[in-house]
Design a protein around this motif. Structure first.
Motif, PDB file in Angstrom:
ATOM      1  N   LYS A   1      38.767  28.934  43.192  1.00 47.73           N
ATOM      2  CA  LYS A   1      38.530  28.192  44.219  1.00 47.73           C
ATOM      3  C   LYS A   1      37.188  27.543  44.681  1.00 47.73           C
ATOM      4  O   LYS A   1      36.201  27.997  44.232  1.00 47.73           O
ATOM      5  CB  LYS A   1      38.833  29.427  45.605  1.00 47.73           C
ATOM      6  N   PRO A   2      37.241  26.528  45.239  1.00 49.18           N
ATOM      7  CA  PRO A   2      36.041  25.663  45.557  1.00 49.18           C
ATOM      8  C   PRO A   2      35.258  26.236  46.715  1.00 49.18           C
ATOM      9  O   PRO A   2      35.703  27.183  47.417  1.00 49.18           O
ATOM     10  CB  PRO A   2      36.518  24.374  45.835  1.00 49.18           C
ATOM     11  N   SER A   3      33.976  25.995  46.710  1.00 51.01           N
ATOM     12  CA  SER A   3      33.097  26.479  47.760  1.00 51.01           C
ATOM     13  C   SER A   3      33.962  26.417  49.198  1.00 51.01           C
ATOM     14  O   SER A   3      34.704  25.654  49.484  1.00 51.01           O
ATOM     15  CB  SER A   3      31.856  25.633  47.896  1.00 51.01           C
TER      16      SER A   3
ATOM     17  N   GLY B   1      31.605  31.856  45.451  1.00 51.83           N
ATOM     18  CA  GLY B   1      31.181  33.129  45.298  1.00 51.83           C
ATOM     19  C   GLY B   1      31.055  33.518  43.838  1.00 51.83           C
ATOM     20  O   GLY B   1      31.051  34.767  43.569  1.00 51.83           O
ATOM     21  N   VAL B   2      30.796  32.600  43.044  1.00 55.11           N
ATOM     22  CA  VAL B   2      30.502  32.823  41.581  1.00 55.11           C
ATOM     23  C   VAL B   2      29.001  32.950  41.362  1.00 55.11           C
ATOM     24  O   VAL B   2      28.316  32.202  41.803  1.00 55.11           O
ATOM     25  CB  VAL B   2      31.169  31.952  40.483  1.00 55.11           C
ATOM     26  N   ASP B   3      28.483  34.252  40.543  1.00 54.98           N
ATOM     27  CA  ASP B   3      27.296  34.291  40.227  1.00 54.98           C
ATOM     28  C   ASP B   3      26.793  33.017  39.316  1.00 54.98           C
ATOM     29  O   ASP B   3      27.391  32.484  38.617  1.00 54.98           O
ATOM     30  CB  ASP B   3      27.199  35.350  39.266  1.00 54.98           C
TER      31      ASP B   3
ATOM     32  N   ASN C   1      34.066  37.413  59.348  1.00 53.97           N
ATOM     33  CA  ASN C   1      35.455  37.273  58.614  1.00 53.97           C
ATOM     34  C   ASN C   1      35.975  36.613  57.649  1.00 53.97           C
ATOM     35  O   ASN C   1      36.846  36.873  56.851  1.00 53.97           O
ATOM     36  CB  ASN C   1      36.367  37.136  59.814  1.00 53.97           C
ATOM     37  N   ARG C   2      35.278  35.485  57.456  1.00 56.36           N
ATOM     38  CA  ARG C   2      35.761  34.733  56.151  1.00 56.36           C
ATOM     39  C   ARG C   2      34.983  35.329  54.729  1.00 56.36           C
ATOM     40  O   ARG C   2      35.571  35.048  53.904  1.00 56.36           O
ATOM     41  CB  ARG C   2      35.199  33.258  56.373  1.00 56.36           C
ATOM     42  N   LYS C   3      34.170  36.258  54.827  1.00 56.42           N
ATOM     43  CA  LYS C   3      33.747  37.022  53.853  1.00 56.42           C
ATOM     44  C   LYS C   3      34.259  38.389  53.871  1.00 56.42           C
ATOM     45  O   LYS C   3      34.458  39.110  52.669  1.00 56.42           O
ATOM     46  CB  LYS C   3      32.278  37.096  53.604  1.00 56.42           C
TER      47      LYS C   3
ATOM     48  N   TYR D   1      38.250  34.301  53.000  1.00 59.22           N
ATOM     49  CA  TYR D   1      38.410  33.183  52.138  1.00 59.22           C
ATOM     50  C   TYR D   1      37.192  32.728  51.405  1.00 59.22           C
ATOM     51  O   TYR D   1      37.371  32.009  50.779  1.00 59.22           O
ATOM     52  CB  TYR D   1      39.098  32.173  52.910  1.00 59.22           C
ATOM     53  N   TYR D   2      36.167  33.481  51.617  1.00 58.67           N
ATOM     54  CA  TYR D   2      34.900  33.160  50.568  1.00 58.67           C
ATOM     55  C   TYR D   2      35.095  33.880  49.227  1.00 58.67           C
ATOM     56  O   TYR D   2      35.605  34.945  49.259  1.00 58.67           O
ATOM     57  CB  TYR D   2      33.728  33.680  51.170  1.00 58.67           C
ATOM     58  N   GLY D   3      34.709  33.174  48.267  1.00 56.77           N
ATOM     59  CA  GLY D   3      34.686  33.841  47.008  1.00 56.77           C
ATOM     60  C   GLY D   3      36.030  34.009  46.318  1.00 56.77           C
ATOM     61  O   GLY D   3      36.854  33.284  46.882  1.00 56.77           O
ATOM     62  N   GLN D   4      36.251  34.721  45.171  1.00 54.54           N
ATOM     63  CA  GLN D   4      37.263  34.691  44.556  1.00 54.54           C
ATOM     64  C   GLN D   4      38.114  36.129  44.447  1.00 54.54           C
ATOM     65  O   GLN D   4      38.857  36.248  43.789  1.00 54.54           O
ATOM     66  CB  GLN D   4      37.022  34.402  43.079  1.00 54.54           C
ATOM     67  N   GLY D   5      37.611  36.736  45.507  1.00 53.30           N
ATOM     68  CA  GLY D   5      38.393  38.013  45.932  1.00 53.30           C
ATOM     69  C   GLY D   5      37.775  39.427  45.600  1.00 53.30           C
ATOM     70  O   GLY D   5      38.414  40.104  45.807  1.00 53.30           O
TER      71      GLY D   5
END
Lengths: 233, 233, 233, 233
Positions: D71-73, D45-47, B217-219, B225-229
């Motif tokens: 956003k940070p890790s 989540g940045v490549d 669920n965090r992804k 809330y993982y990543g930039q969306g």
């Protein structure tokens, strides 16, 4: 002489390096000129990175060098036995590739566990019996060829174009030198998959016969429908 | 026609090579144009190093070639079943990647043992039942698709976008052709981790349900809330 | 001084990186100038990618630095013991290569299971006993050399030019620095094959003595017929 | 701000890719500016192949973003717990590297089986307990840090600068961001060696305490004699 075949054999040998099947001077590929019963084979113990097409050695069916500046592969006699017994093959390869050697050292056939195997080999890739002391001491390389032929028996050598020689390593063959290398690479990959499957699930059973039939036949033979019509090795 | 989709499908196929998922002509990726119900898929048995975007084959939902100079992948019928049943998927991939094949040959699901798995797959990656002789002989590739659909049942195919077909190998899917390959690569990696875990500790148990929930669920989903969306594949 | 030997030792050290035997600053190769009893060895803890031939350190048979801007490898004393005891060796190498370390940590010899092994090692690659606390605390590196010599005993060190030191890792040697690295690479490969064979078939037995004899002797000694006449390492 | 630290953190993150520790966007490295209690960390989540030094995110000890476009890790809170509890560390890393994850999923410490391990870790690399459902649901990343601190207890975190979090994966730390990655790479390598040793010899015992002492102390601390004097990570 045989410049085209020398190039094919050279390139098939270099492909062994490219595909990670050999290190140092290990391994050897040959090809045959059926018209003249002449075999072109890698020279013995020459480094791949200095080897050139013209270094390939031409031998006759008695293993005598017809042309070449080097001694032929020490396994030449084994290759010749296979060419003599199997008129359909145009290339032979021997390697010490890791996963196939694993089965050779374990004294076990590479079992047909799935469709990756069935796409290329119509059943288990067999493992030969031990050679006797006499067979080894009298004519080792010749008898290595003989025990391969004995193991295959009356089966079609093109249906399972590969074998592991007990405590030694794999041999494979094909319609061409490149085709034999292709089969050797696939053998090592299915050996890897079989090792991993068997260590994950020791009670694994073989692929069902009708699934084996289906996959083998969709790639090989009269009713094949995989590919664009030229996939046979 | 469908030049953009052909390029996407071509690039997704090449990514299989880049990521070490395939050798030779193994594997195939497709993509779909939902508006026209047209599937773009890799040609059968064509070498990756000569393949071009324009070699991709366009087929309709009956598997008939609409455009293309080559025969489509022999697994095309399987892809079409998945597209028909799962309206959210935009890409499908089939490989013989080693670790996923290991579980397919062992006849075992890839168990959810940790957060690496949970980040992408909401539970075990299932393994299908054996196909019957009749299913194989009558319509093998179609029935491969059918048994996948049967195995997934009422589950959400996007929650676990991958499966291993017994004694065969993995299929994966995603929102795009590239996304399906991404999921196939991650499936192979979690299969590798699962194999190593299970051979190190045969009594291992699955990741706790609430840790699986947390990571999945965090992804994924509304509260991710993982990543930039934009991490969904 | 010893510019040629420094270059050979440097290149042999770099070959360890090339062949995947070491990461970071791990491993060390030395060579010897027998005439002057001077050993040239890798400096301790210097990164391979900045190391130059002139950074090699020259030490005498007491381990004292004769020339060099760096401290010699911390394992120098072990190398010297081997040079003192084995007058035929011209190079020594120590690594933490994965497969050989596996046997060292398992406290097991690398068994002779097939012809790949027999081509280079005339029998099992032995594993030393545990060092005692006193041996470790008083003169660790010296006693590591001593326990290697104790383990080899009256055997010919050139017949099996490698060993694993218990809970530590492999040492190998050869006629030259390059030859010692060659033997270390082959040792790691046969260790890999042995591991895979033993985990596939726990009841595996060793290669037959007459097959071991055949393969070893076709590459080594007066009647060798492998290669073009210069394959000894 | 903190341009130098951003570059260090960026390069340490890229080193994860170089060393094969991560695929896709997996993994994250941070560094700290102790003077201002500011942490620089990889964006979430940045490549890796598009990431630049200026994309690194600056957060304070409450995890609030002080500077950065991303956003940070998602694991930032875990990093901060470690920095708060261990004043000597200057870098933290989290990966899903295969061999370390294997022990995390198996719920086992990485045992000290040989000198490769002893050169860097003064004893077993521990495995945390399971988090409770409450700990996961209330503050997962924070509590991941807390359970690491709980597991290390009164031990010196620099003597064993790594841990595996149960069913999740490894964390490592060091004096600098680069040092933390160094330790993560070595942890994965000794985990690989431990796995192979334990599957080859299930009855293996740990390296003797005095051999562990000898190797650890010849690389670390006041009487270290490995290297040229600057090997601490």
């Amino acid at each position: 002489m045989l410049e085209q075949l020398k190039r094919e054999v050279y390139e098939a040998n270099m492909e062994l390096v490219e595909k990670g099947m050999v290190i140092y001077t290990w391994g050897n590929v040959s090809g045959i000129d059926r018209e003249n019963s002449l075999v072109v084979i890698k020279p013995s113990g020459v480094d791949y990175d200095v080897m050139k097409p013209e270094d390939m050695v031409v031998v006759d069916f008695d293993g005598k060098v017809v042309e070449g500046n080097y001694k032929p592969s020490s396994d030449t006699a084994t290759h010749i036995v296979l060419y003599k017994n199997y008129p359909d093959i145009g290339g032979v390869v021997h390697t010490h590739s890791t996963w196939a050697v694993t089965f050779a050292q374990a004294g076990m056939p590479i079992p047909a566990l799935g469709t990756t195997h069935a796409d290329y080999f119509y059943g288990d890739i067999p493992c030969t019996r031990d050679l006797t002391q006499q067979e080894i001491e009298e004519a080792y390389e010749l008898n290595t060829g003989n025990v391969i032929v004995e193991t295959i028996g009356t089966c079609n050598p093109m249906a399972i174009p590969a074998i592991v020689v007990k405590n030694h390593g794999p041999f494979a063959w094909g319609k061409t030198p490149a085709g034999s290398v292709y089969n050797a690479v696939v053998m090592d990959k299915v050996a890897e998959m079989a090792y991993k499957t068997m260590t994950l699930n020791p009670n694994v059973s073989r692929v069902q016969q009708f699934l084996l039939d289906k996959h083998y036949n969709r790639k090989h033979g009269a009713n094949a429908y995989y590919g664009q019509g030229s996939e046979e090795h």
